[in-house]
Design an enzyme around this catalytic site. Structure first.
Site, mmCIF file in Angstrom:
data_model
loop_
_atom_site.group_PDB
_atom_site.id
_atom_site.type_symbol
_atom_site.label_atom_id
_atom_site.label_comp_id
_atom_site.label_asym_id
_atom_site.label_seq_id
_atom_site.Cartn_x
_atom_site.Cartn_y
_atom_site.Cartn_z
ATOM 1 N N HIS A 67 -2.185 1.227 6.861
ATOM 2 C CA HIS A 67 -2.652 1.280 5.567
ATOM 3 C C HIS A 67 -2.569 2.935 5.081
ATOM 4 O O HIS A 67 -3.200 3.661 5.786
ATOM 5 C CB HIS A 67 -3.892 0.420 5.465
ATOM 6 C CG HIS A 67 -4.102 0.274 4.132
ATOM 7 N ND1 HIS A 67 -3.640 -0.175 2.798
ATOM 8 C CD2 HIS A 67 -5.477 0.580 3.362
ATOM 9 C CE1 HIS A 67 -4.212 -0.234 2.037
ATOM 10 N NE2 HIS A 67 -5.323 0.253 2.082
ATOM 11 N N ASP B 145 -8.030 3.719 -3.410
ATOM 12 C CA ASP B 145 -7.016 2.682 -3.159
ATOM 13 C C ASP B 145 -6.867 1.800 -4.033
ATOM 14 O O ASP B 145 -7.310 0.940 -4.468
ATOM 15 C CB ASP B 145 -7.665 1.953 -1.687
ATOM 16 C CG ASP B 145 -6.789 1.159 -1.075
ATOM 17 O OD1 ASP B 145 -5.698 0.807 -1.563
ATOM 18 O OD2 ASP B 145 -7.443 0.644 0.050
ATOM 19 N N CYS C 233 0.808 -1.182 -0.268
ATOM 20 C CA CYS C 233 -0.217 -0.027 0.000
ATOM 21 C C CYS C 233 0.902 1.384 -0.083
ATOM 22 O O CYS C 233 0.576 2.186 -0.777
ATOM 23 C CB CYS C 233 -1.050 0.087 1.007
ATOM 24 S SG CYS C 233 -0.179 0.130 2.845
#
Length: 278
Positions: A108, A123, A69
């Protein structure tokens, strides 16, 4: 950043001089997921993940690798800003699907894009998450090609959830707030994910890529390929295959476009539940 080279890397037909519209946002979001793997192989080749933007650009765009991420979303947020979008970095805490526990703050990295007064959650660094930006203006279900998602609000917390394939119940994937963050805020947790027995990235070598009709994932020595049950159906598990070292190298090259410069030490061990409840 050479924006056009980035767009070419993800196979996106929009121009670097395009207007920051919802259509453009949806296009680059989806194309990034279809082209750039979600992977932690750097950790399992004896190297370290670095979050400086020029290094991420070199790795993902020029060397045609992927990342987790902090890498994928970190670089993608830079692309969005270069395309003229109003983007803010946010911190999320993932609910580990193996342990059921939430990770610590800054577990994250995600993004909020504000466009014409409306807020969108982006995302491209979660793995099996949503394919197109999710509206933050509604708690209603949002149906996409690979599943149904929603953003549920509870006080100052927001929960990104997906609908279960088996009983249509809602499954929490991660929680977050809308407090803007800086890139350097994630450095400690990036180090944590490269060394902690409570991190999936330290415990399991993995590489995963969205497909138009499903997903392909390599975890440890296991190759998992899912497909859509129908045009409008959710992904269902199709095949699981155990691979040799030689087959892993071939799969990485042929299916993910990845050629590693150092030997990969495959890993798939149990994750330790963290002692602190977040």
């Amino acid at each position: 950043m050479d924006v056009q080279k980035y767009l070419s890397r993800i196979g996106c037909s929009v121009s670097c001089s395009c207007s920051p519209t919802l259509e453009t946002l949806r296009s680059v979001h989806l194309q990034h997921l279809l082209a750039v793997p979600f992977e932690d192989l750097t950790i399992h080749t004896g190297e370290r993940v670095c979050l400086e933007l020029p290094l991420l650009y070199d790795k993902i765009v020029l060397k045609r690798r992927g990342g987790f991420c902090y890498e994928n979303n970190g670089l993608f947020s830079w692309l969005l800003s270069q395309l003229g979008f109003e983007v803010e970095i946010l911190s999320a805490q993932v609910k580990n699907r193996f342990t059921g526990a939430y990770g610590p703050p800054f577990d994250h990295l995600i993004m909020k894009v504000t466009l014409n007064g409306e807020r969108w959650l982006c995302d491209v660094g979660f793995g099996a998450g949503f394919q197109l930006p999710l509206s933050l203006e509604t708690e209603s279900p949002q149906t996409q090609s690979h599943g149904v998602y929603r953003v549920r609000v509870h006080g100052n917390l927001l929960f990104m959830e997906t609908q279960s394939e088996s009983d249509a119940s809602w499954v929490e994937l991660y929680k977050f707030t809308l407090q803007p963050c800086q890139r350097e805020d994630f450095k400690a947790m990036c180090d944590y994910h490269q060394s902690s027995m409570s991190s999936i990235f330290f415990c399991k070598s993995l590489c995963s890529l969205l497909l138009p009709n499903g997903r392909i994932t390599l975890m440890g020595r296991k190759l998992i390929i899912t497909h859509l049950a129908s045009e409008d159906g959710p992904p269902v598990k199709a095949t699981e295959t155990d691979l040799t070292d030689e087959e892993i190298t071939e799969i990485l090259r042929e299916r993910f476009g990845i050629v590693l410069m150092s030997p990969l030490i495959t890993k798939d061990i149990d994750i330790v539940i963290p002692s602190v409840n977040y």
